[in-house]
Scaffold this motif. Structure first.
Motif, mmCIF file in Angstrom:
data_model
loop_
_atom_site.group_PDB
_atom_site.id
_atom_site.type_symbol
_atom_site.label_atom_id
_atom_site.label_comp_id
_atom_site.label_asym_id
_atom_site.label_seq_id
_atom_site.Cartn_x
_atom_site.Cartn_y
_atom_site.Cartn_z
ATOM 1 N N LYS A 98 0.862 -1.182 0.000
ATOM 2 C CA LYS A 98 0.000 0.000 0.000
ATOM 3 C C LYS A 98 0.895 1.228 0.000
ATOM 4 C CE LYS A 98 -4.087 1.982 2.237
ATOM 5 N NZ LYS A 98 -5.130 1.765 3.279
ATOM 6 N N ILE A 99 0.800 2.021 -1.064
ATOM 7 C CA ILE A 99 1.574 3.253 -1.197
ATOM 8 C C ILE A 99 0.656 4.437 -0.922
ATOM 9 C CG2 ILE A 99 2.874 4.742 -2.768
ATOM 10 C CD1 ILE A 99 3.832 2.301 -4.233
ATOM 11 N N GLU A 100 1.043 5.285 0.020
ATOM 12 C CA GLU A 100 0.259 6.468 0.385
ATOM 13 C C GLU A 100 0.990 7.728 -0.056
ATOM 14 O OE1 GLU A 100 -1.939 4.845 4.393
ATOM 15 O OE2 GLU A 100 0.231 5.170 4.473
ATOM 16 N N THR A 101 0.211 8.755 -0.382
ATOM 17 C CA THR A 101 0.793 10.008 -0.871
ATOM 18 C C THR A 101 0.378 11.187 0.001
ATOM 19 O OG1 THR A 101 -1.055 10.609 -2.324
ATOM 20 C CG2 THR A 101 0.586 9.075 -3.213
ATOM 21 N N ASP A 102 1.047 12.313 -0.214
ATOM 22 C CA ASP A 102 0.764 13.509 0.577
ATOM 23 C C ASP A 102 -0.554 14.162 0.178
ATOM 24 O OD1 ASP A 102 1.466 14.497 -1.894
ATOM 25 O OD2 ASP A 102 3.100 15.775 -1.173
ATOM 26 N N GLU A 103 -1.191 13.672 -0.886
ATOM 27 C CA GLU A 103 -2.491 14.188 -1.287
ATOM 28 C C GLU A 103 -3.636 13.333 -0.755
ATOM 29 O OE1 GLU A 103 -2.507 14.634 -5.515
ATOM 30 O OE2 GLU A 103 -1.002 16.246 -5.505
ATOM 31 N N GLY A 104 -3.295 12.349 0.077
ATOM 32 C CA GLY A 104 -4.314 11.503 0.672
ATOM 33 C C GLY A 104 -4.805 10.383 -0.231
ATOM 34 N N ILE A 105 -4.184 10.223 -1.371
ATOM 35 C CA ILE A 105 -4.551 9.150 -2.302
ATOM 36 C C ILE A 105 -3.572 7.997 -2.123
ATOM 37 C CG2 ILE A 105 -4.758 8.528 -4.747
ATOM 38 C CD1 ILE A 105 -5.550 11.410 -5.292
ATOM 39 N N TYR A 106 -4.102 6.790 -2.132
ATOM 40 C CA TYR A 106 -3.229 5.621 -1.988
ATOM 41 C C TYR A 106 -3.505 4.625 -3.114
ATOM 42 C CZ TYR A 106 -7.298 3.190 0.019
ATOM 43 O OH TYR A 106 -8.535 2.630 0.223
#
Length: 403
Positions: free
Chosen positions: A22-30
């Motif tokens: 699971k990759i998470e991003t600083d925009e809240g999208i994973y």
């Protein structure tokens, strides 16, 4: 641009072991990707956690190609099932993120649909020929247009592809490997009868497939392919081990039965000679073991030049994440052939809710943004990893053999 803030590895066992990234991003999208390598799951989990995750933090999640090249070339030690399964998981998760950011299903990002759905085949297996055909008829009633036939072999206690389950086959089990025994001569006597009776009972409007599972020498495979020509198989799969790609030239000299191979391939180099010399008709490399959507598209593009079609592996050791990715890939590529489809357990489907659907022999990935599959982490945490092995195989005299 979405920056990667977290890369987490989730190991769970809802009916069987799966490794999910699971990759998470600083925009809240994973995004999520599948990293399952049957029987060696923790090797990939460690590779991801200890070596891949640290180098991805802060990177632009949209730069899928650059990240793929970084993980492939940057490790120096290239290819191999562990490395390529790890890269595949990252690649899937990044495509999932890109689709969610765009608000589009991944197949739209790959050029859009080339067909209305992906034809799939199911697994009909039984302890004998009669039981196999009965189960194949059940698949026809469900609307399948293609069925793989596998039957128990008289005189052998167990046979590849045969299980007590009606609609799926899961060979990985036990804390230590099971040992099976094999006889090529007994097998070769059975298979023509299986397909003769199969055609008599099922007719000619259904595609029939068979998996040898790397058990034959090239000349034995040529003989079997010739024996099966009257029954017009869709394909004969994994007729001989493919490490020596040139071996398939000998099979080609003796039969016109279509040949498929590649479920254990992990790069384009494993298939290059087979494709360029048109020694096969279907390439079976899969998203999770062949470097993800990015690399599998390269394999498909090379295959398309030589009229070789895709036929991706799709057994239960691939999680619903890979099945979704395979359907997005298959819906988009021009030279799609068929997709293997083995249903997962109810526990697996609950942990991995998904948008893909089956209807009258075809599957569609759905139109949810990204891959259209998720993971219920709370539910996944209830299923602890338990070591499981694929079987090993010996000849009847005890000689170690190909499983």
């Amino acid at each position: 641009m979405p920056r990667i803030t977290s890369v987490r590895v989730i190991v769970t066992r809802p009916g069987r072991n799966f490794v999910t990234v699971k990759i998470e991003t600083d925009e809240g999208i994973y995004g999520i990707g599948d990293a399952t390598l049957n029987g060696r799951e923790l090797a990939v989990a460690s590779y991801l956690t200890d070596h891949v995750a640290p180098v991805l933090i802060g990177r632009d999640a949209h730069r899928i190609e650059d990240i793929w090249q970084y993980l492939y070339k940057g490790a120096y030690w290239r290819r191999g099932p562990v490395t390529m399964s790890a890269i595949a998981a990252i690649d899937m998760a990044l495509w999932d993120i890109k689709g969610k950011v765009a608000g589009l299903p991944v197949y739209q990002l790959l050029g859009g649909a080339s067909r209305d759905g992906c034809m799939v085949y199911g697994h009909a297996n039984g302890s004998d020929v009669s039981e196999t055909i009965e189960r194949a008829q059940e698949y026809l009633e469900k609307g399948y247009k293609a069925v793989r036939l596998q039957s128990g072999v008289p005189g052998l206690k167990s046979t590849y592809g045969v299980s007590g389950e009606r609609f799926y086959y899961e060979p990985a089990k036990g804390s230590l490997p099971e040992e099976s025994f094999w006889s090529t001569s007994k097998y070769m006597r059975l298979v023509p009868e299986l397909f003769q009776r199969g055609r008599d009972a099922l007719g000619w409007d259904i595609h029939l497939l068979h998996d040898v599972h790397h058990r034959l020498t090239p000349i034995e495979a040529g003989r079997l392919g010739k024996d099966l020509e009257p029954y017009r198989l869709f394909w004969l799969e994994d007729a001989t081990p493919a490490e020596n790609q040139e071996a398939f030239r000998l099979i080609r000299q003796h039969t016109t039965t279509p040949l498929a191979v590649g479920e254990i391939f992990n790069s384009i180099w494993d298939a290059k000679q087979l494709i360029e010399e048109q020694l096969i008709d279907y390439i079976r490399a899969t998203v999770v073991h062949a470097g993800g959507i990015t690399h599998l598209r390269r394999i498909a593009a090379l295959a398309d030049l030589y009229q070789v079609r895709t036929g991706c592996h799709g057994a239960t050791d691939l999680s619903p994440v890979t099945m979704a990715a395979a359907l997005h890939f298959g819906l988009s590529v021009p030279n799609f052939g068929i997709q293997e489809y083995m249903v997962h357990t109810e526990e697996t489907d609950a942990v991995f809710p998904h948008a893909y659907r089956f209807d009258q022999g075809l599957m569609h990935p759905g139109d949810a943004p990204g891959l259209g599959v998720d993971i219920d982490e709370t539910l996944a945490a209830k299923y602890e990893y338990s070591r499981a092995y694929l079987p090993v195989n010996r000849l009847e005299d005890g000689t170690m053999f190909n499983w």
